[in-house]
Design an enzyme around this catalytic site. Structure first.
Site, mmCIF file in Angstrom:
data_model
loop_
_atom_site.group_PDB
_atom_site.id
_atom_site.type_symbol
_atom_site.label_atom_id
_atom_site.label_comp_id
_atom_site.label_asym_id
_atom_site.label_seq_id
_atom_site.Cartn_x
_atom_site.Cartn_y
_atom_site.Cartn_z
ATOM 1 C CB SER A 9 -0.880 0.015 1.251
ATOM 2 O OG SER A 9 -0.064 0.073 2.400
ATOM 3 C CB CYS A 71 0.838 -5.570 1.552
ATOM 4 S SG CYS A 71 -0.548 -4.829 2.426
ATOM 5 C CB CYS A 191 1.682 -4.214 9.508
ATOM 6 S SG CYS A 191 1.711 -2.762 8.413
HETATM 7 N N1 DGL Z 1 1.977 -2.704 4.945
HETATM 8 C C1 DGL Z 1 0.658 -3.227 4.999
HETATM 9 C C2 DGL Z 1 0.608 -4.587 5.694
HETATM 10 O O1 DGL Z 1 1.585 -5.304 5.718
HETATM 11 C C3 DGL Z 1 -0.506 -2.382 5.417
HETATM 12 C C4 DGL Z 1 -0.416 -0.960 5.701
HETATM 13 C C5 DGL Z 1 -1.728 -0.250 5.414
HETATM 14 O O2 DGL Z 1 -2.600 -0.192 6.284
HETATM 15 O O3 DGL Z 1 -1.861 0.199 4.264
HETATM 16 O O4 DGL Z 1 -0.412 -4.975 6.211
#
Ligand code: DGL
Length: 273
Positions: A9, A71, A191
């Site tokens: 994202s 992600c 995350c």
């Molecule tokens: N980097 C993303 C993940 O691993 C999410 C971050 C977002 O909320 O966009 O879940």
């Protein structure tokens, strides 16, 4: 020569890209930050799936040989659909490191920091369910944390204070963390944004507590999936990296110069639904 497409994202996937570039230095890679449509973690899963389809189609036009969904939220919302819609493309996802946490924890109390989207997904429920017999999990949906990490890149005292306040509230909600009985001794960073601020999180959980991220194991898995294509490109010298961003590109530029080995230009692209 294989080209690996990687997306998130926003800047979080750089924690995975960093591991990919360490383990696959000869590989060409294209990284896409979907900043114009982020954050994903507090949006409907239908939005995250729509973006996954759009981004995969775009990266396929760039002739990628493998896709890394860097992600957790997008993996949970879309990886099954992507795999069935692109059976010819190796697609590697990211999931919170619950199994390694069970193997590591001595106290059998494990904290999980992740987005709301990840923690509420069916995929996460399936991952967690069989492990609950082996350890207690304390889950925390970290609303606002990925965004605070992105915002902190401007280097201002205000955004640094906002990040600290947000991270402190979420880590505090896990309860006591320490390497002693009855405490959380292992915290899963569920995350991909969170490993980018690992020193801050380590300070908040305390020095003896283990933080687990998934970038290195995703890179190992990608190398394994690409097999011979990787071995042949390694001889050709360092791979090229293209950075693309929906939205302004400023944060990706700042993040890349902070967390990658060299400066890279960022191309801003328009990728409407
Ligand atoms: N980097 C993303 C993940 O691993 C999410 C971050 C977002 O909320 O966009 O879940």
């Amino acid at each position: 020569m294989a080209v690996i497409g990687v997306y998130d994202s926003g800047i979080g996937g750089l924690s995975v890209l960093r591991a990919l570039r360490e383990q696959l230095p000869g590989q060409d890679m294209i990284y896409l930050a979907d900043s114009g449509h982020s954050p994903y973690g507090e949006r409907e899963s239908a939005h995250v799936l729509r973006r996954a389809r759009r981004i995969t189609a775009h990266l396929r036009e760039r002739r990628i040989d493998a896709l890394v969904v860097a992600c957790n939220t997008a993996t949970a919302a879309a990886i099954e659909e992507l795999r069935s819609e692109h059976p010819d493309l190796p697609i590697i996802g990211v999931e919170p490191a619950l199994k390694p946490a069970v193997a590591l924890s001595q106290t059998r109390r494990i904290g999980v920091l992740a987005t709301r989207g990840t923690l509420h997904s069916d995929k996460f429920a399936r991952l967690l369910e069989p492990l609950q017999k082996q350890a207690q999990f304390v889950l925390r949906a970290c609303d606002g944390l990925a965004l605070a990490i992105e915002n902190s890149l401007d280097g201002s005292a205000h955004s640094a204070a906002a990040l600290l306040e947000c991270a402190r509230a979420h880590v505090g909600a896990l309860g006591d963390c320490a390497r002693s009985e009855g405490h959380i001794d292992t915290v899963v960073l569920g995350c991909t944004h969170y490993p980018l601020v690992a020193p801050l999180l380590q300070e908040l959980v305390g020095a003896g507590v283990s933080l687990l991220e998934t970038g290195p194991s995703v890179a190992r898995q990608t190398r394994h999936r690409l097999g011979a294509a990787v071995e042949s490109s390694a001889a050709a010298g360092p791979g090229h990296l293209w950075l693309q961003c929906t939205g302004t590109g400023r944060q990706l530029q700042q993040a890349a110069s902070r967390w990658l080995d060299a400066a890279h230009a960022v191309e801003s692209i328009d990728l409407p639904d």
